[in-house]
Write an enzyme that holds these catalytic residues in place. Structure first.
Site, PDB file in Angstrom:
ATOM      1  N   ARG A  49       0.841  -1.204   0.000  1.00  0.00           N
ATOM      2  CA  ARG A  49       0.000   0.000   0.000  1.00  0.00           C
ATOM      3  C   ARG A  49       0.875   1.252   0.000  1.00  0.00           C
ATOM      4  O   ARG A  49       1.878   1.319   0.723  1.00  0.00           O
ATOM      5  CB  ARG A  49      -0.941  -0.009   1.206  1.00  0.00           C
ATOM      6  CG  ARG A  49      -1.913  -1.166   1.162  1.00  0.00           C
ATOM      7  CD  ARG A  49      -3.079  -1.051   2.108  1.00  0.00           C
ATOM      8  NE  ARG A  49      -3.760  -2.339   2.170  1.00  0.00           N
ATOM      9  CZ  ARG A  49      -4.594  -2.814   1.240  1.00  0.00           C
ATOM     10  NH1 ARG A  49      -4.871  -2.069   0.169  1.00  0.00           N
ATOM     11  NH2 ARG A  49      -5.156  -4.009   1.361  1.00  0.00           N
ATOM     12  N   ILE A  51       2.156   4.747   0.992  1.00  0.00           N
ATOM     13  CA  ILE A  51       2.176   5.362   2.326  1.00  0.00           C
ATOM     14  C   ILE A  51       1.364   6.664   2.350  1.00  0.00           C
ATOM     15  O   ILE A  51       0.928   7.104   3.426  1.00  0.00           O
ATOM     16  CB  ILE A  51       3.649   5.612   2.755  1.00  0.00           C
ATOM     17  CG1 ILE A  51       3.775   5.695   4.254  1.00  0.00           C
ATOM     18  CG2 ILE A  51       4.234   6.830   2.061  1.00  0.00           C
ATOM     19  CD1 ILE A  51       5.212   5.626   4.768  1.00  0.00           C
ATOM     20  N   ASN A 107       4.697   6.514 -13.482  1.00  0.00           N
ATOM     21  CA  ASN A 107       5.359   7.806 -13.626  1.00  0.00           C
ATOM     22  C   ASN A 107       6.807   7.539 -14.030  1.00  0.00           C
ATOM     23  O   ASN A 107       7.471   6.682 -13.445  1.00  0.00           O
ATOM     24  CB  ASN A 107       5.317   8.590 -12.316  1.00  0.00           C
ATOM     25  CG  ASN A 107       3.908   8.990 -11.936  1.00  0.00           C
ATOM     26  OD1 ASN A 107       3.055   9.164 -12.803  1.00  0.00           O
ATOM     27  ND2 ASN A 107       3.652   9.125 -10.645  1.00  0.00           N
ATOM     28  N   GLU A 115       9.267  10.107  -8.354  1.00  0.00           N
ATOM     29  CA  GLU A 115      10.063  10.521  -7.197  1.00  0.00           C
ATOM     30  C   GLU A 115      10.917   9.381  -6.659  1.00  0.00           C
ATOM     31  O   GLU A 115      11.951   9.630  -6.041  1.00  0.00           O
ATOM     32  CB  GLU A 115       9.142  11.068  -6.090  1.00  0.00           C
ATOM     33  CG  GLU A 115       8.488  12.382  -6.506  1.00  0.00           C
ATOM     34  CD  GLU A 115       7.606  12.988  -5.420  1.00  0.00           C
ATOM     35  OE1 GLU A 115       7.246  12.253  -4.474  1.00  0.00           O
ATOM     36  OE2 GLU A 115       7.299  14.186  -5.540  1.00  0.00           O
ATOM     37  N   VAL A 116      10.456   8.156  -6.847  1.00  0.00           N
ATOM     38  CA  VAL A 116      11.231   6.986  -6.417  1.00  0.00           C
ATOM     39  C   VAL A 116      11.704   6.279  -7.682  1.00  0.00           C
ATOM     40  O   VAL A 116      10.883   5.813  -8.490  1.00  0.00           O
ATOM     41  CB  VAL A 116      10.385   6.038  -5.546  1.00  0.00           C
ATOM     42  CG1 VAL A 116      11.203   4.800  -5.165  1.00  0.00           C
ATOM     43  CG2 VAL A 116       9.894   6.757  -4.293  1.00  0.00           C
ATOM     44  N   HIS A 120       7.791   1.267 -10.555  1.00  0.00           N
ATOM     45  CA  HIS A 120       6.615   0.912  -9.767  1.00  0.00           C
ATOM     46  C   HIS A 120       5.361   1.299 -10.519  1.00  0.00           C
ATOM     47  O   HIS A 120       5.284   2.354 -11.137  1.00  0.00           O
ATOM     48  CB  HIS A 120       6.633   1.568  -8.377  1.00  0.00           C
ATOM     49  CG  HIS A 120       6.827   3.053  -8.397  1.00  0.00           C
ATOM     50  ND1 HIS A 120       8.064   3.639  -8.566  1.00  0.00           N
ATOM     51  CD2 HIS A 120       5.949   4.072  -8.274  1.00  0.00           C
ATOM     52  CE1 HIS A 120       7.938   4.954  -8.547  1.00  0.00           C
ATOM     53  NE2 HIS A 120       6.661   5.249  -8.377  1.00  0.00           N
ATOM     54  N   HIS A 122       1.544   2.277 -10.183  1.00  0.00           N
ATOM     55  CA  HIS A 122       0.500   2.754  -9.277  1.00  0.00           C
ATOM     56  C   HIS A 122      -0.826   2.100  -9.668  1.00  0.00           C
ATOM     57  O   HIS A 122      -1.212   2.124 -10.843  1.00  0.00           O
ATOM     58  CB  HIS A 122       0.312   4.276  -9.412  1.00  0.00           C
ATOM     59  CG  HIS A 122       1.453   5.084  -8.908  1.00  0.00           C
ATOM     60  ND1 HIS A 122       1.490   5.600  -7.627  1.00  0.00           N
ATOM     61  CD2 HIS A 122       2.598   5.493  -9.501  1.00  0.00           C
ATOM     62  CE1 HIS A 122       2.616   6.305  -7.465  1.00  0.00           C
ATOM     63  NE2 HIS A 122       3.298   6.254  -8.583  1.00  0.00           N
TER      64      HIS A 122
HETATM   65  P1  AMP Z   1       6.303   8.307  -7.866  1.00  0.00           P
HETATM   66  O1  AMP Z   1       6.026   9.764  -7.666  1.00  0.00           O
HETATM   67  O2  AMP Z   1       5.608   7.718  -9.074  1.00  0.00           O
HETATM   68  O3  AMP Z   1       7.792   8.009  -7.833  1.00  0.00           O
HETATM   69  O4  AMP Z   1       5.619   7.569  -6.648  1.00  0.00           O
HETATM   70  C1  AMP Z   1       6.287   7.214  -5.474  1.00  0.00           C
HETATM   71  C2  AMP Z   1       5.225   6.784  -4.506  1.00  0.00           C
HETATM   72  O5  AMP Z   1       5.860   6.104  -3.437  1.00  0.00           O
HETATM   73  C3  AMP Z   1       4.423   7.932  -3.914  1.00  0.00           C
HETATM   74  O6  AMP Z   1       3.032   7.752  -4.212  1.00  0.00           O
HETATM   75  C4  AMP Z   1       4.719   7.835  -2.414  1.00  0.00           C
HETATM   76  O7  AMP Z   1       3.598   8.160  -1.609  1.00  0.00           O
HETATM   77  C5  AMP Z   1       5.123   6.370  -2.284  1.00  0.00           C
HETATM   78  N1  AMP Z   1       5.979   6.058  -1.139  1.00  0.00           N
HETATM   79  C6  AMP Z   1       7.064   6.757  -0.720  1.00  0.00           C
HETATM   80  N2  AMP Z   1       7.621   6.147   0.354  1.00  0.00           N
HETATM   81  C7  AMP Z   1       6.868   5.042   0.603  1.00  0.00           C
HETATM   82  C8  AMP Z   1       6.929   3.998   1.580  1.00  0.00           C
HETATM   83  N3  AMP Z   1       7.885   3.959   2.519  1.00  0.00           N
HETATM   84  N4  AMP Z   1       5.977   3.031   1.536  1.00  0.00           N
HETATM   85  C9  AMP Z   1       4.998   3.068   0.618  1.00  0.00           C
HETATM   86  N5  AMP Z   1       4.899   4.008  -0.345  1.00  0.00           N
HETATM   87  C10 AMP Z   1       5.814   4.997  -0.345  1.00  0.00           C
END
Ligand code: AMP
Ligand code: ZN
Length: 135
Positions: A49, A51, A107, A115-116, A120, A122
């Site tokens: 899920r 966060i 993304n 951002e990560v 991944h 969504h």
């Molecule tokens: P993106 O902007 O596509 O890179 O999405 C990164 C997603 O990772 C965002 O929706 C964040 O809320 C989610 N996220 C960041 N840290 C965590 C975490 N520790 N556990 C779960 N989701 C996270």
């Protein structure tokens, strides 16, 4: 069939700090170093899920191997990219929102809002999401 793990040939290494820990947040979730609410776990894929959910249901589906983004993953391991998508479909069924519908989104890069930098998917659901997210 055995799947590649992070650090093995074919998967990109996210890099490790002096302490030996990876600096990739999602690799650390895969390694169990950071907790997550896991909803699916297979040889190659983990789903948990988000966060900070942007919809009533917001789940992230990731390859366990580190790829910077979805395009890199699909180019290197198309079967793995298929597994990520198939996992999202199973989760939609098991979480009960398949019939109402949902949104799948990768993304990619800065302008894509990534951002990560570990690929991944969504999975967003639980209310009408409209024709497109805000741009
Ligand atoms: P993106 O902007 O596509 O890179 O999405 C990164 C997603 O990772 C965002 O929706 C964040 O809320 C989610 N996220 C960041 N840290 C965590 C975490 N520790 N556990 C779960 N989701 C996270
Ligand atoms: Zn990673």
């Amino acid at each position: 069939m055995r799947r590649r793990r992070s650090g093995e040939k074919g998967a990109h290494s996210p890099g490790r700090s002096m302490s030996g820990m990876t600096d990739c947040l999602f690799c650390r979730i895969v390694a169990g170093e950071i907790p997550a609410t896991v909803v699916a776990d297979t040889d190659g894929v983990l789903a948990f899920r988000d966060i900070d959910p942007k919809a009533p249901h917001h789940i992230l589906v990731i390859p366990k191997a580190h790829y910077t983004n979805a395009a890199d993953m699909a180019a290197a391991e198309p079967m793995l990219a298929g597994e990520v998508l198939a996992a999202a479909g199973r989760i939609a069924e098991s979480e009960g929102f398949a019939a109402d519908g949902y949104r799948l989104m990768f993304n990619t890069g800065g302008h894509g809002g990534q951002e990560v930098f570990h690929a991944h998917l969504h999975v967003l659901a639980g209310k009408p999401l409209g024709p497109m997210l805000a741009v």
